[in-house]
Write a protein that holds these residues in place. Sequence first.
Motif, PDB file in Angstrom:
ATOM      1  N   THR A  51       0.834  -1.206   0.000  1.00 37.08           N
ATOM      2  CA  THR A  51       0.000   0.000   0.000  1.00 37.08           C
ATOM      3  C   THR A  51       0.866   1.252   0.000  1.00 37.08           C
ATOM      4  O   THR A  51       0.591   2.221  -0.717  1.00 37.08           O
ATOM      5  N   ASN A  52       1.923   1.229   0.789  1.00 36.68           N
ATOM      6  CA  ASN A  52       2.796   2.394   0.909  1.00 36.68           C
ATOM      7  C   ASN A  52       3.640   2.611  -0.338  1.00 36.68           C
ATOM      8  O   ASN A  52       3.697   3.716  -0.884  1.00 36.68           O
ATOM      9  N   VAL A  53       4.274   1.560  -0.821  1.00 39.72           N
ATOM     10  CA  VAL A  53       5.219   1.716  -1.935  1.00 39.72           C
ATOM     11  C   VAL A  53       4.512   2.043  -3.252  1.00 39.72           C
ATOM     12  O   VAL A  53       5.091   2.677  -4.138  1.00 39.72           O
ATOM     13  N   LEU A  54       3.254   1.638  -3.387  1.00 38.59           N
ATOM     14  CA  LEU A  54       2.512   1.935  -4.616  1.00 38.59           C
ATOM     15  C   LEU A  54       2.330   3.437  -4.819  1.00 38.59           C
ATOM     16  O   LEU A  54       2.166   3.898  -5.956  1.00 38.59           O
ATOM     17  N   ASN A  55       2.353   4.185  -3.733  1.00 35.60           N
ATOM     18  CA  ASN A  55       2.219   5.641  -3.844  1.00 35.60           C
ATOM     19  C   ASN A  55       3.461   6.290  -4.456  1.00 35.60           C
ATOM     20  O   ASN A  55       3.420   7.444  -4.879  1.00 35.60           O
ATOM     21  N   TYR A  56       4.559   5.527  -4.501  1.00 28.46           N
ATOM     22  CA  TYR A  56       5.817   6.048  -5.032  1.00 28.46           C
ATOM     23  C   TYR A  56       6.149   5.459  -6.405  1.00 28.46           C
ATOM     24  O   TYR A  56       6.522   6.185  -7.328  1.00 28.46           O
ATOM     25  N   SER A  57       6.063   4.132  -6.505  1.00 30.29           N
ATOM     26  CA  SER A  57       6.614   3.445  -7.679  1.00 30.29           C
ATOM     27  C   SER A  57       5.685   2.341  -8.177  1.00 30.29           C
ATOM     28  O   SER A  57       6.087   1.197  -8.346  1.00 30.29           O
ATOM     29  N   TRP A  58       4.435   2.698  -8.404  1.00 28.40           N
ATOM     30  CA  TRP A  58       3.477   1.675  -8.833  1.00 28.40           C
ATOM     31  C   TRP A  58       3.834   1.076 -10.189  1.00 28.40           C
ATOM     32  O   TRP A  58       3.507  -0.089 -10.474  1.00 28.40           O
TER      33      TRP A  58
END
Length: 244
Positions: free
Chosen positions: A101-108
């Motif tokens: 959930t967190n990383v998708l906001n950066y590098s989906w």
Amino acid sequence: FFFNDTATTEIYTEQIVGSVRCVQETGVHGVKRELFVHLMQEPERKVRHFVSDAIGEIAGTLLSDAETINQSEWPDFIQTLFQYHGTNTTESFDGTLKILTNVLNYSWEMFQPHNNELFQLFKNGLEYNNADVKLSAIQAFTTWLSVLETKECKHYEQLLPSMLKAIVDLLNENEYQGQEALTSLCDMAESEPKFFKKNFSLLFQTIKEITQLKQIEDEGIKQLAIEIIVLIAERIPSLSLIHI
């Protein structure tokens, strides 16, 4: 590394933030390894989520500056994440979904080649026999759909029935978690209303079921459920009661 069994939540938070700041000093590889090691051993859900957020922040930062994951400073991140999920514990499943959930906001974009793996991950999470994992799966799933193009979301339409059932299960088990899940569904209805078009009848029936749950004392939850139908109907006027 930087945790101890008697630390309070505030100390955990400060230590995690401090670890992120000292990545360059201590070495990226060491920090990455120790975070995953601690995550696998941490029994406390709140602390586990702090660690998951830290991993997501670090991974997002390291991946976002590269054109491909192989060119990034964490080329094996996705592989490591799926391996961590593969340890088959409730804690690892919950942690995997929170990191995602967190990383998708950066590098989906880095996850686009992994549609099939993500589909199975979300499906397993939504159908998992644990309220924490179900909620984390709903939040990860809605985050993923929010970054995709509308046509790409169609690949995941089959998961809506599982998601709706998970939301009802959460409302029956824990009103607070159920409300969080409904909020995610509401966000999805606002950003991707067409995602519900094929299964609008099922959505309508589920919302109706939610409004009739006698154990829900907070009328605001039922109102939130109704707002989901209103949002979609406003965005897609052709979805009238005739189609139900």
